[in-house]
Design a protein around this motif. Structure first.
Motif, PDB file in Angstrom:
ATOM      1  N   VAL A   1     102.746  30.204  67.820  1.00  0.00           N
ATOM      2  CA  VAL A   1     103.944  29.618  68.422  1.00  0.00           C
ATOM      3  C   VAL A   1     104.961  29.412  67.319  1.00  0.00           C
ATOM      4  CG1 VAL A   1     104.912  27.657  69.682  1.00  0.00           C
ATOM      5  CG2 VAL A   1     102.586  28.452  70.198  1.00  0.00           C
ATOM      6  N   ALA A   2     106.148  30.018  67.470  1.00  0.00           N
ATOM      7  CA  ALA A   2     107.210  29.906  66.462  1.00  0.00           C
ATOM      8  C   ALA A   2     106.692  30.341  65.082  1.00  0.00           C
ATOM      9  CB  ALA A   2     107.763  28.488  66.411  1.00  0.00           C
ATOM     10  N   ASP A   3     105.902  31.428  65.067  1.00  0.00           N
ATOM     11  CA  ASP A   3     105.333  31.977  63.832  1.00  0.00           C
ATOM     12  C   ASP A   3     104.384  31.006  63.138  1.00  0.00           C
ATOM     13  OD1 ASP A   3     106.788  34.389  64.093  1.00  0.00           O
ATOM     14  OD2 ASP A   3     108.555  33.441  63.203  1.00  0.00           O
ATOM     15  N   VAL A   4     103.858  30.062  63.895  1.00  0.00           N
ATOM     16  CA  VAL A   4     102.900  29.091  63.363  1.00  0.00           C
ATOM     17  C   VAL A   4     101.613  29.207  64.179  1.00  0.00           C
ATOM     18  CG1 VAL A   4     102.400  26.649  62.998  1.00  0.00           C
ATOM     19  CG2 VAL A   4     104.733  27.498  62.689  1.00  0.00           C
ATOM     20  N   PRO A   5     100.445  29.352  63.537  1.00  0.00           N
ATOM     21  CA  PRO A   5      99.196  29.324  64.300  1.00  0.00           C
ATOM     22  C   PRO A   5      98.947  27.922  64.860  1.00  0.00           C
ATOM     23  CG  PRO A   5      98.732  29.382  61.950  1.00  0.00           C
ATOM     24  CD  PRO A   5     100.212  29.545  62.097  1.00  0.00           C
ATOM     25  N   VAL A   6      98.709  27.864  66.161  1.00  0.00           N
ATOM     26  CA  VAL A   6      98.508  26.589  66.851  1.00  0.00           C
ATOM     27  C   VAL A   6      97.119  26.593  67.465  1.00  0.00           C
ATOM     28  CG1 VAL A   6      99.258  25.107  68.754  1.00  0.00           C
ATOM     29  CG2 VAL A   6     100.949  26.277  67.332  1.00  0.00           C
ATOM     30  N   ARG A   7      96.331  25.615  67.091  1.00  0.00           N
ATOM     31  CA  ARG A   7      94.978  25.483  67.616  1.00  0.00           C
ATOM     32  C   ARG A   7      94.984  24.451  68.731  1.00  0.00           C
ATOM     33  NH1 ARG A   7      90.487  28.564  67.921  1.00  0.00           N
ATOM     34  NH2 ARG A   7      88.530  27.442  67.574  1.00  0.00           N
ATOM     35  N   LEU A   8      94.831  24.923  69.977  1.00  0.00           N
ATOM     36  CA  LEU A   8      94.705  24.016  71.111  1.00  0.00           C
ATOM     37  C   LEU A   8      93.280  23.483  71.142  1.00  0.00           C
ATOM     38  CD1 LEU A   8      96.492  26.155  73.858  1.00  0.00           C
ATOM     39  CD2 LEU A   8      97.517  24.502  72.272  1.00  0.00           C
ATOM     40  N   VAL A   9      93.132  22.171  71.177  1.00  0.00           N
ATOM     41  CA  VAL A   9      91.814  21.537  71.134  1.00  0.00           C
ATOM     42  C   VAL A   9      91.648  20.676  72.388  1.00  0.00           C
ATOM     43  CG1 VAL A   9      90.278  20.008  69.852  1.00  0.00           C
ATOM     44  CG2 VAL A   9      91.858  21.510  68.614  1.00  0.00           C
ATOM     45  N   GLY A  10      90.624  20.968  73.179  1.00  0.00           N
ATOM     46  CA  GLY A  10      90.389  20.233  74.408  1.00  0.00           C
ATOM     47  C   GLY A  10      89.925  18.819  74.158  1.00  0.00           C
ATOM     48  N   ARG A  11      90.504  17.882  74.874  1.00  0.00           N
ATOM     49  CA  ARG A  11      90.106  16.478  74.822  1.00  0.00           C
ATOM     50  C   ARG A  11      90.079  15.916  76.246  1.00  0.00           C
ATOM     51  NH1 ARG A  11      88.339  17.279  70.619  1.00  0.00           N
ATOM     52  NH2 ARG A  11      88.717  16.279  68.608  1.00  0.00           N
ATOM     53  N   GLU A  12      89.141  15.027  76.504  1.00  0.00           N
ATOM     54  CA  GLU A  12      89.115  14.379  77.805  1.00  0.00           C
ATOM     55  C   GLU A  12      90.337  13.496  77.994  1.00  0.00           C
ATOM     56  OE1 GLU A  12      86.778  14.530  80.680  1.00  0.00           O
ATOM     57  OE2 GLU A  12      87.007  16.366  79.519  1.00  0.00           O
ATOM     58  N   GLU A  13      90.826  12.893  76.944  1.00  0.00           N
ATOM     59  CA  GLU A  13      91.966  11.976  77.028  1.00  0.00           C
ATOM     60  C   GLU A  13      92.931  12.266  75.885  1.00  0.00           C
ATOM     61  OE1 GLU A  13      89.716   8.376  76.804  1.00  0.00           O
ATOM     62  OE2 GLU A  13      89.539   8.197  78.989  1.00  0.00           O
ATOM     63  N   PRO A  14      93.735  13.324  76.002  1.00  0.00           N
ATOM     64  CA  PRO A  14      94.646  13.687  74.903  1.00  0.00           C
ATOM     65  C   PRO A  14      95.597  12.562  74.503  1.00  0.00           C
ATOM     66  CG  PRO A  14      94.477  15.485  76.478  1.00  0.00           C
ATOM     67  CD  PRO A  14      93.769  14.316  77.095  1.00  0.00           C
ATOM     68  N   PHE A  15      96.127  11.834  75.481  1.00  0.00           N
ATOM     69  CA  PHE A  15      97.059  10.758  75.158  1.00  0.00           C
ATOM     70  C   PHE A  15      96.407   9.727  74.250  1.00  0.00           C
ATOM     71  CE2 PHE A  15      98.756   6.522  76.648  1.00  0.00           C
ATOM     72  CZ  PHE A  15      99.897   6.560  75.870  1.00  0.00           C
TER      73      PHE A  15
END
Length: 297
Positions: free
Chosen positions: A97-111
């Motif tokens: 994303v925007a030439d930056v590697p972005v690691r999406l990490v699953g969480r039960e409660e991201p907030f």
């Protein structure tokens, strides 16, 4: 470059909204479609609407490839449904994303993960922000500007950046004939006294979006365990619930009134953790040109 880590939900509409938003970035469309299709199939399996062709562990092994960060990885959670089946849910995926590697990490409660400073960026339902940290006042809360303004800086460094446009609405609904009114709106609520049926998990949210003044003389009532929300509202005569088309409400003889607040998946940031240009670049790229009911304040 080390990936920027971003907390995301493990399943459901909020995760799909995040994936849809990121699908427009280079090389992301195919893998995003694969993740969405996989999770929809696994949801159907969990609900008994589809028959799997292998056991849950075999399916998990087939879906995941932990050696390739640019292929989605999955994990198992115990579902709340009858029998407590194991459900395949999202775990992680790297996208550019925007030439930056972005690691999406699953969480039960991201907030809550952002509140604990585990991440600088994350996605979750706007409802959870309202339910947990937004201060209650006499006047109603109606916009994202209100949301951020009502967060006590002593309570959390997390702020909402923007919504993602996957909008459903917390809607006032009721039996207009029984109530003897032409319009179900905030003006009607200002003078109403009596029962208002809501889901217990939305009590604080409803207090925030209606305002404490308008709730003077109003008594919250709740659906019985296992009872459909719209059916309970029909019994009470008036209530607030999430609507997409409103067809279920109408089937119970209810009229849809004013949309009190848009419910969307939102991008959030922990301001004290936004320490790099890469984080800012990812945030700005995700937030750019979003068609949302919750625009940037």
């Amino acid at each position: 470059m080390e990936p920027v880590t971003v907390a995301v939900p493990r399943k459901g509409r909020p995760l799909e909204a995040v994936l849809d938003r990121l699908a427009g970035h280079p090389s992301a469309q195919r893998v995003v479609d694969d993740v969405t299709e996989t999770l929809r199939h696994e949801k159907a399996v969990t609900k008994g609407e589809a028959t799997p062709d292998a056991g849950v562990y075999e399916r998990l092994a087939a879906y995941s490839d932990p050696t390739d960060p640019y292929k989605a990885d999955y994990t198992l959670l115990r579902d709340d449904r009858a029998g407590k089946p194991r459900r395949v849910v999202f775990d992680s995926l790297t996208l550019d994303v925007a030439d930056v590697p972005v690691r999406l990490v699953g969480r039960e409660e991201p907030f809550r993960a952002l509140r604990k400073h585990e991440f600088a960026l994350g996605f979750d339902s706007a409802d959870l922000v309202l339910e947990e940290v937004v201060g209650l006042r006499e006047e109603p809360l109606q916009s994202i500007a209100d949301v951020n303004e009502r967060i006590d800086p002593q309570d959390t460094d997390v702020r909402v950046v923007t919504g993602l446009g996957d909008t459903v609405y917390h809607t006032l609904m009721g039996d207009r004939d029984a109530l003897g009114v032409d319009a179900l709106d905030r003006t009607f609520l200002d003078g109403y006294e009596g029962a208002l049926c809501i889901s217990p998990r939305y009590e604080r949210l409803v207090e925030a979006v209606i305002g404490l003044d308008a709730l003077d003389g109003v008594e919250f009532v709740y659906p019985e365990e296992g009872e459909e929300e719209e059916a309970a509202i029909a019994d009470a005569g008036l209530g607030v619930y999430l609507t997409v088309t409103g067809s279920t409400a109408r089937a119970h003889g209810l009229s849809l009134g004013e949309r009190l607040f848009p419910s969307e998946t939102v991008l959030m940031e922990n301001e004290s953790e936004m320490r790099t240009d890469a984080l800012a670049a990812v945030r700005d790229a995700i937030a750019a040109d979003v068609d949302t009911e919750l625009p940037v304040a």
